[in-house]
Design an enzyme around this catalytic site. Structure first.
Site, PDB file in Angstrom:
ATOM      1  N   ASP A   1       0.821  -1.202   0.000  1.00  0.00           N
ATOM      2  CA  ASP A   1       0.000   0.000   0.000  1.00  0.00           C
ATOM      3  C   ASP A   1       0.862   1.260   0.000  1.00  0.00           C
ATOM      4  O   ASP A   1       0.553   2.235  -0.698  1.00  0.00           O
ATOM      5  CB  ASP A   1      -0.997   0.004   1.173  1.00  0.00           C
ATOM      6  CG  ASP A   1      -0.412  -0.513   2.468  1.00  0.00           C
ATOM      7  OD1 ASP A   1       0.651  -1.150   2.443  1.00  0.00           O
ATOM      8  OD2 ASP A   1      -1.043  -0.305   3.526  1.00  0.00           O
TER       9      ASP A   1
ATOM     10  N   ASP B   1      -0.105  -7.889 -10.369  1.00  0.00           N
ATOM     11  CA  ASP B   1      -1.178  -7.580 -11.314  1.00  0.00           C
ATOM     12  C   ASP B   1      -1.730  -6.182 -11.062  1.00  0.00           C
ATOM     13  O   ASP B   1      -1.885  -5.369 -11.980  1.00  0.00           O
ATOM     14  CB  ASP B   1      -2.279  -8.631 -11.180  1.00  0.00           C
ATOM     15  CG  ASP B   1      -3.309  -8.544 -12.287  1.00  0.00           C
ATOM     16  OD1 ASP B   1      -3.065  -7.838 -13.288  1.00  0.00           O
ATOM     17  OD2 ASP B   1      -4.369  -9.186 -12.162  1.00  0.00           O
TER      18      ASP B   1
END
Length: 369
Positions: free
Chosen positions: A224, A248
């Site tokens: 994050d 991804d």
């Protein structure tokens, strides 16, 4: 020397952008024998599978393939052809360069980073159990008996395997790629603060492998915080290596830093085979309308030529794409809008491909001269 390459045009806009790519590659003068194999939704209707064995046989024989996008049903139907190809050939490394281009519409002008995504493990390994299945109930019982907590009885379950061997080979690939391409830093991206066993294993493996590459800087970042950092200052990053799911997501984020998936090439690399592909979807809503931007497919072909040892031809393709985008008068509508705020004067897929091919030819002639 002529190279043997399997071409999987795909469906949706795939055949159109594949044709443009092929014209550009042929303009380089590199000898390619194209082994064309159809796969995808239409083949599913005709042959009962979206990925017939003949396609796999061709890739095994040539060792190198390039494919257009293939439609994947959401929530039902056949699993992704992309995932099936990666599994069939153990294409463990997904490589996605993200480089700023003229007219990409981004707020950044100098992004130059590479995503190296592990392709075979993690939540994308496909080990899933439907809600109410015997497998799901068995896992619930195992978790409870191990004292690891409880899972709600109406849950579906996915498993997240991450191995030492899988982590080591993808991290080594990232460091070897950095060394071979003049890159200076590798960042391992993880969530080991929460996923202490799986992501913790990935992180500790990356730290150990990094010791074998003292010439390449290494750091590690929580996923994050990585996403925030990429948006704030992408120049803080060089090569990022990630487990499958994070890779991804972050690779699409990075594509957004350089104008979107329409400009983002990709490669899936294994020990014996390599498959190159545009990273965007099949866009069936514009299929057959000569509207698609083939840049990602063309740049994927440049990666393929690098893989085949045709680095000079690959460099000419990249230079031709940049010059065509910079000129701005022979570009597709999406690029034209980003350059001028209007699609007026845009050209179609075929004309754009022809313009890039012409620029490649001009560069080749200048080099010979």
């Amino acid at each position: 020397m002529r190279h043997q390459v399997t071409l999987i045009p795909g469906d949706g806009i795939g055949p159109e952008i594949s044709a443009a790519m092929r014209e550009v590659v042929e303009a380089t003068g590199v000898g390619i024998d194209w082994h064309v194999q159809q796969a995808g939704a239409k083949v599913m209707d005709e042959e009962g599978t979206p990925l017939p064995e003949r396609v796999l046989d061709s890739v095994r024989e040539t060792g190198t393939a390039i494919k257009g996008p293939v439609t994947t049903p959401v929530g039902s139907g056949f699993r992704s052809v992309n995932v099936a190809l990666r599994r069939a050939f153990d294409l463990y490394a997904c490589v996605r360069p993200c480089t700023s281009m003229p007219g990409d519409g981004s707020r950044y002008e100098d992004v130059d980073l590479v995503i190296v995504r592990e392709n075979t493990e993690d939540l994308y390994a496909g080990i899933e159990f439907e809600q109410g299945s015997d497998g799901a109930r068995s896992i619930m019982e195992t978790v409870a008996s191990a004292g690891a907590g409880t899972i709600k009885p109406d849950s579906a379950i996915s498993l997240k395997p991450i191995s030492v061997s899988g982590s080591e080979r993808i991290v080594r690939y990232a460091f070897d790629y950095a060394r071979a391409n003049g890159r200076h830093k590798v960042t391992a991206v993880h969530k080991a603060n929460i996923m202490k066993c799986t992501d913790g294993l990935f992180l500790h493996t990356a730290q150990r492998v990094a010791e074998d590459y003292p010439d390449i800087a290494f750091d590690a970042k929580i996923v994050d915080a990585t996403c925030m950092g990429l948006v704030q200052n992408p120049n803080d990053f060089d090569v990022l290596v990630l487990p499958n799911l994070y890779g991804d997501i972050v690779s699409d984020l990075c594509a957004g830093l350089v104008g979107g998936l329409g400009l983002a090439p990709g490669a899936n690399i294994g020990a014996n085979q390599a498959i190159f592909e545009a990273t965007h979807g099949s866009a069936p809503d514009i299929a057959g309308k000569d509207l698609a931007n083939p840049t990602a497919m063309i740049l994927s072909a440049a990666m393929m030529l690098d893989h085949l040892g045709e680095g000079q031809a690959a460099a000419r393709i990249r230079a031709a794409v940049r010059s065509t985008l910079q000129a701005g008068d022979q570009v597709t509508a999406d690029i034209r809008r980003q350059l001028t705020g209007s699609a007026d004067g845009a050209v179609g897929t075929r004309a754009y491909g022809a313009a890039v091919a012409s620029a490649v030819g001009a560069l080749a002639s200048a080099r010979r001269g």
